[in-house]
Design a protein around this motif. Structure first.
Motif, PDB file in Angstrom:
ATOM      1  N   ARG A 153       0.146  -4.528  -5.304  1.00  0.00           N
ATOM      2  CA  ARG A 153       0.260  -3.548  -4.212  1.00  0.00           C
ATOM      3  C   ARG A 153      -1.094  -3.466  -3.521  1.00  0.00           C
ATOM      4  NH1 ARG A 153       2.102   0.207  -7.009  1.00  0.00           N
ATOM      5  NH2 ARG A 153       4.318  -0.088  -6.598  1.00  0.00           N
ATOM      6  N   ARG A 154      -1.210  -4.153  -2.382  1.00  0.00           N
ATOM      7  CA  ARG A 154      -2.484  -4.281  -1.700  1.00  0.00           C
ATOM      8  C   ARG A 154      -2.705  -3.149  -0.712  1.00  0.00           C
ATOM      9  NH1 ARG A 154      -3.312 -10.056   0.790  1.00  0.00           N
ATOM     10  NH2 ARG A 154      -5.391  -9.163   1.026  1.00  0.00           N
ATOM     11  N   LYS A 155      -3.985  -3.031  -0.225  1.00  0.00           N
ATOM     12  CA  LYS A 155      -4.369  -1.984   0.710  1.00  0.00           C
ATOM     13  C   LYS A 155      -4.314  -2.515   2.136  1.00  0.00           C
ATOM     14  CE  LYS A 155      -7.589   0.021  -2.633  1.00  0.00           C
ATOM     15  NZ  LYS A 155      -8.991   0.382  -2.914  1.00  0.00           N
ATOM     16  N   HIS A 156      -3.877  -1.630   3.064  1.00  0.00           N
ATOM     17  CA  HIS A 156      -3.779  -1.978   4.492  1.00  0.00           C
ATOM     18  C   HIS A 156      -4.233  -0.782   5.307  1.00  0.00           C
ATOM     19  CE1 HIS A 156      -1.528  -5.707   3.733  1.00  0.00           C
ATOM     20  NE2 HIS A 156      -0.850  -5.002   2.805  1.00  0.00           N
ATOM     21  N   HIS A 157      -5.089  -1.033   6.327  1.00  0.00           N
ATOM     22  CA  HIS A 157      -5.556   0.028   7.217  1.00  0.00           C
ATOM     23  C   HIS A 157      -4.584   0.207   8.382  1.00  0.00           C
ATOM     24  CE1 HIS A 157      -9.443  -0.354   5.158  1.00  0.00           C
ATOM     25  NE2 HIS A 157      -9.662   0.899   5.635  1.00  0.00           N
ATOM     26  N   CYS A 158      -4.334   1.472   8.756  1.00  0.00           N
ATOM     27  CA  CYS A 158      -3.574   1.793   9.982  1.00  0.00           C
ATOM     28  C   CYS A 158      -4.554   1.734  11.133  1.00  0.00           C
ATOM     29  CB  CYS A 158      -2.930   3.174   9.866  1.00  0.00           C
ATOM     30  SG  CYS A 158      -2.063   3.677  11.373  1.00  0.00           S
ATOM     31  N   ARG A 159      -4.248   0.931  12.190  1.00  0.00           N
ATOM     32  CA  ARG A 159      -5.160   0.741  13.323  1.00  0.00           C
ATOM     33  C   ARG A 159      -5.199   1.954  14.267  1.00  0.00           C
ATOM     34  NH1 ARG A 159      -5.962  -2.633  10.205  1.00  0.00           N
ATOM     35  NH2 ARG A 159      -6.386  -4.864  10.544  1.00  0.00           N
ATOM     36  N   ASN A 160      -4.300   2.955  13.997  1.00  0.00           N
ATOM     37  CA  ASN A 160      -4.290   4.144  14.851  1.00  0.00           C
ATOM     38  C   ASN A 160      -5.058   5.299  14.235  1.00  0.00           C
ATOM     39  OD1 ASN A 160      -3.616   5.734  17.059  1.00  0.00           O
ATOM     40  ND2 ASN A 160      -1.752   6.499  16.118  1.00  0.00           N
ATOM     41  N   CYS A 161      -4.770   5.610  12.954  1.00  0.00           N
ATOM     42  CA  CYS A 161      -5.432   6.755  12.316  1.00  0.00           C
ATOM     43  C   CYS A 161      -6.561   6.335  11.380  1.00  0.00           C
ATOM     44  CB  CYS A 161      -4.421   7.590  11.549  1.00  0.00           C
ATOM     45  SG  CYS A 161      -3.598   6.711  10.220  1.00  0.00           S
ATOM     46  N   GLY A 162      -6.637   5.058  10.923  1.00  0.00           N
ATOM     47  CA  GLY A 162      -7.718   4.591  10.084  1.00  0.00           C
ATOM     48  C   GLY A 162      -7.509   4.852   8.616  1.00  0.00           C
ATOM     49  N   GLU A 163      -6.392   5.413   8.181  1.00  0.00           N
ATOM     50  CA  GLU A 163      -6.133   5.665   6.772  1.00  0.00           C
ATOM     51  C   GLU A 163      -5.607   4.396   6.117  1.00  0.00           C
ATOM     52  OE1 GLU A 163      -6.765   8.410   5.139  1.00  0.00           O
ATOM     53  OE2 GLU A 163      -7.431   9.588   6.878  1.00  0.00           O
ATOM     54  N   ILE A 164      -5.640   4.373   4.745  1.00  0.00           N
ATOM     55  CA  ILE A 164      -5.216   3.214   3.965  1.00  0.00           C
ATOM     56  C   ILE A 164      -3.840   3.505   3.376  1.00  0.00           C
ATOM     57  CG2 ILE A 164      -5.726   1.825   1.924  1.00  0.00           C
ATOM     58  CD1 ILE A 164      -8.714   2.358   2.485  1.00  0.00           C
ATOM     59  N   PHE A 165      -2.894   2.526   3.535  1.00  0.00           N
ATOM     60  CA  PHE A 165      -1.512   2.651   3.053  1.00  0.00           C
ATOM     61  C   PHE A 165      -1.133   1.371   2.350  1.00  0.00           C
ATOM     62  CE2 PHE A 165      -1.972   5.218   6.834  1.00  0.00           C
ATOM     63  CZ  PHE A 165      -1.426   6.434   6.454  1.00  0.00           C
ATOM     64  N   CYS A 166       0.005   1.438   1.641  1.00  0.00           N
ATOM     65  CA  CYS A 166       0.560   0.229   1.018  1.00  0.00           C
ATOM     66  C   CYS A 166       1.342  -0.557   2.055  1.00  0.00           C
ATOM     67  CB  CYS A 166       1.423   0.585  -0.181  1.00  0.00           C
ATOM     68  SG  CYS A 166       2.884   1.548   0.268  1.00  0.00           S
ATOM     69  N   ASN A 167       1.833  -1.730   1.643  1.00  0.00           N
ATOM     70  CA  ASN A 167       2.514  -2.619   2.589  1.00  0.00           C
ATOM     71  C   ASN A 167       3.822  -1.995   3.076  1.00  0.00           C
ATOM     72  OD1 ASN A 167       3.182  -4.821   4.088  1.00  0.00           O
ATOM     73  ND2 ASN A 167       3.929  -6.045   2.382  1.00  0.00           N
ATOM     74  N   SER A 168       4.588  -1.333   2.173  1.00  0.00           N
ATOM     75  CA  SER A 168       5.894  -0.762   2.560  1.00  0.00           C
ATOM     76  C   SER A 168       5.727   0.429   3.498  1.00  0.00           C
ATOM     77  CB  SER A 168       6.655  -0.324   1.305  1.00  0.00           C
ATOM     78  OG  SER A 168       5.896   0.654   0.600  1.00  0.00           O
TER      79      SER A 168
END
Length: 632
Positions: free
Chosen positions: A583-598
């Protein structure tokens, strides 16, 4: 009722002719002989009963022998020619069947038949028939009930044979003789007697008399005939007068009740009209208050919108200048890095001020939206009040129609009362004519029979008493006439009052229509105001969307998204699942928070980057909502 002349005719002349015919036919037919014998026995029993009752007292008990013999003879007369009915227990001859038909022919006989059925000691139909005869005699309606039975031979043919006494002329003669029994007052106890097991045997010893008795009986018969004639005449007059008095009383009572009802309905209508006027005044005051409030709110909203426009223009100009400065700083980035850092600090402070200003704007917008919702609710309430006013108007119109119908009915009743008054006047004139004729008869008797003064004085005194009674009756009728005339005048006055009140109600109706037109005008004004408010709300929503777009553009230009570091995030912000190798980390390009892929498996173009970029689920939903609300 039978008149004295009809009694005399049925009791003497017609009966003698019937006897001759009966005796002539008796040799040919045995049933005719039986009918003749029963007719003679009925005559003897009725005459003996009347003579004995007049000589020993008029109130008779059930133990009186002539009365018992009369019931026995009547039972034999009614049984003559009865058809035999077959049943499971054997053959049955019952008198109760034909007597029960009287209830259908005369509704007044329903009380007798119902009381006979309710008697607990009677078990056989013969006992019920005997009880019925006794009750009819006490009611003095025995002759009337049997006369109704004889007239309906089509119904009696089901119970009697063709040559039965009730279907022949002898039955009519017996019914005529029974009218004389109305002189007798009987007080019979039916509950205590054993009417089921009595044996009906005729005792002929009561009717065997000497010549002297015959001579005395003839004199008594003449006296009884004259007394019966006078009594029947007086009874007929009394019954006619009682019937007219009862009819007039019933009409007067009905008129009084209808007048009281009309007065009550008018009072209720007046109260309703007063209530409607008060409600109209309240509605007018409420409408004026609502208009004032809406005007104030509109002025406030217009001022706020103008201020917001000014601020928007100023902010836009400032942002353009900042954008130009950032371009220049990017070209000179290597040389003026230190200056850029200072400017970044200044921009962060400006950003915080802008966010505060945006929050304040959002609060103002929400408050305005709440005021718009409140105004819409008030308009809905005004609409509901108008609908109620229209319904009340319809109910008042229906009440007016009902009152007009009642007035027409009262006019019809007054016409009927005038007709009855005319009939009473005609009857008074006839009574006065009878009085004048009686006075002339007394004068002639005084002139012709002066020698027989002693014998005639008694008769004259008796007639004078009758005249006094008639005069009192005439006075009573005149008094009734005066009271009826007074009632007519009162009713006419009440009708005039009702007509005036109807005119007042028509005036109120016109005022109500005028108020209704004013209400329609207010509705149109309110609808126009609603449309203006809706247009202002749409403009406010567009301005809000533009402000949010400016925010995003400002973020993109300033690079103000705070990118969360990978070390600081150990769990997904939405599903709160722990990150791992799978389960890798991904940044949201709008708010800058880190979420999972799903939770960040979405791509949308942003103002900073025209190409589609990874976005979290919450930012994806917000951006789609903005695009749908502002497609331009």
């Amino acid at each position: 009722m039978y008149s004295p002349q009809s009694l005399h005719r049925w009791g003497i002349t017609h009966s003698e002719s019937m006897e001759r015919l009966a005796y002539s036919q008796a040799l040919r037919d045995p049933m005719a002989m039986e009918r003749a014998n029963l007719l003679n026995m009925a005559k003897l029993s009725i005459k003996g009963l009347i003579e004995s009752a007049l000589s020993f007292g008029r109130t008779l008990d059930s133990d009186y022998p002539p009365l018992q013999q009369f019931f026995v003879v009547m039972e034999h007369c009614l049984k003559h020619g009865l058809r035999v009915k077959k049943s499971f227990l054997g053959f049955n001859k019952s008198l109760w069947g034909p007597l029960e038909l009287v209830e259908k022919l005369c509704p007044e006989a329903a009380e007798i038949s119902a009381s006979v059925r309710d008697l607990p000691g009677l078990k056989t139909p013969l006992g019920r028939a005997r009880a019925w005869l006794r009750l009819a005699l006490m009611q003095k309606r025995l002759a009337d009930y049997l006369r109704l039975l004889i007239t309906r031979k089509d119904l009696l043919s089901d119970f009697y044979e063709n040559s039965a006494l009730m279907l022949e002329e002898e039955g009519a003669v017996i019914v005529g003789l029974l009218v004389g029994l109305n002189v007798i007052d009987a007080n019979l106890c039916v509950k205590g007697e054993d009417l089921d097991s009595q044996v009906g045997v005729i005792d002929f010893s009561m009717y065997l008399k000497n010549d002297i008795d015959d001579y005395r009986s003839e004199e008594r018969n003449s006296q009884i005939a004259s007394i019966l004639d006078q009594k029947n005449y007086v009874e007929e007059l009394n019954r006619q007068l009682n019937s007219t008095v009862h009819g007039l009383q019933g009409r007067v009572d009905s008129l009084e009740k209808s007048n009281s009802k009309l007065i009550e309905e008018l009072a209720i209508a007046k109260n309703n009209i007063i209530k409607l006027q008060e409600e109209n005044q309240q509605l007018r005051s409420e409408n004026t208050l609502i208009l004032l409030k809406t005007q104030q709110h509109l002025e406030l909203t217009q001022g706020d919108v103008s201020v917001e426009r000014d601020t928007y223009k100023q902010s836009r100009q400032g942002l353009d200048e900042m954008y130009n400065e950032v371009r220049r700083q990017l070209k000179e980035e290597c040389q003026l890095r230190q200056d850029v850092e200072n400017e970044l600090v200044v921009q962060v402070s400006m950003k915080q001020e802008m966010e505060l200003a945006m929050k304040l704007l959002e609060k103002d917008i929400h408050e305005k939206q709440d005021t718009l919702i409140g105004l819409r609710q008030q308009l809905d309430e005004v609409k509901a009040i108008n609908v109620e006013m229209y319904q009340k108007m319809q109910s008042s119109d229906e009440e007016m129609k009902k009152k007009n119908d009642v007035i027409s009915r009262l006019e019809e009743k007054t016409n009927q009362i005038t007709a009855t008054m005319k009939q009473l006047e005609q009857r008074l004139q006839e009574a006065e004519r009878h009085r004048t004729s009686a006075e002339e008869g007394t004068r002639r008797f005084k002139l012709d029979f002066a020698n027989k003064a002693d014998s005639l004085q008694r008769q004259i005194e008796h007639r004078e008493k009758q005249l006094q009674q008639l005069e009192t009756d005439l006075k009573i009728e005149r008094e009734w006439r005066q009271t009826l005339q007074n009632d007519l005048h009162r009713e006419r006055d009440s009708v005039a009052q009702l007509s005036t009140e109807a005119l007042q109600i028509n005036g109120l109706k016109k005022e109500f229509h005028r108020l209704q037109d004013e209400n329609v005008q207010l509705k149109t004004i309110c609808e126009d105001q609603e449309k203006a408010l809706e247009e202002l709300g749409s403009k406010l929503s567009e301005s809000k969307l533009k402000i949010e777009d400016i925010k995003e553009a400002n973020k993109a230009l300033q690079g103000g998204q705070v990118w969360l570091k990978d070390k600081e995030a150990t769990h997904c912000k939405l599903c709160e699942k722990e990150f791992s190798i799978s389960r890798r980390k991904h940044h949201c390009r709008n708010c800058g928070e880190i979420f999972c892929n799903s939770c960040s498996d979405n791509e949308l173009p942003l103002p900073a980057s025209p190409k589609p970029v990874r976005v979290c689920d919450t930012c994806h939903a917000l951006l789609l909502q903005r695009c749908s609300s502002n497609p331009t």
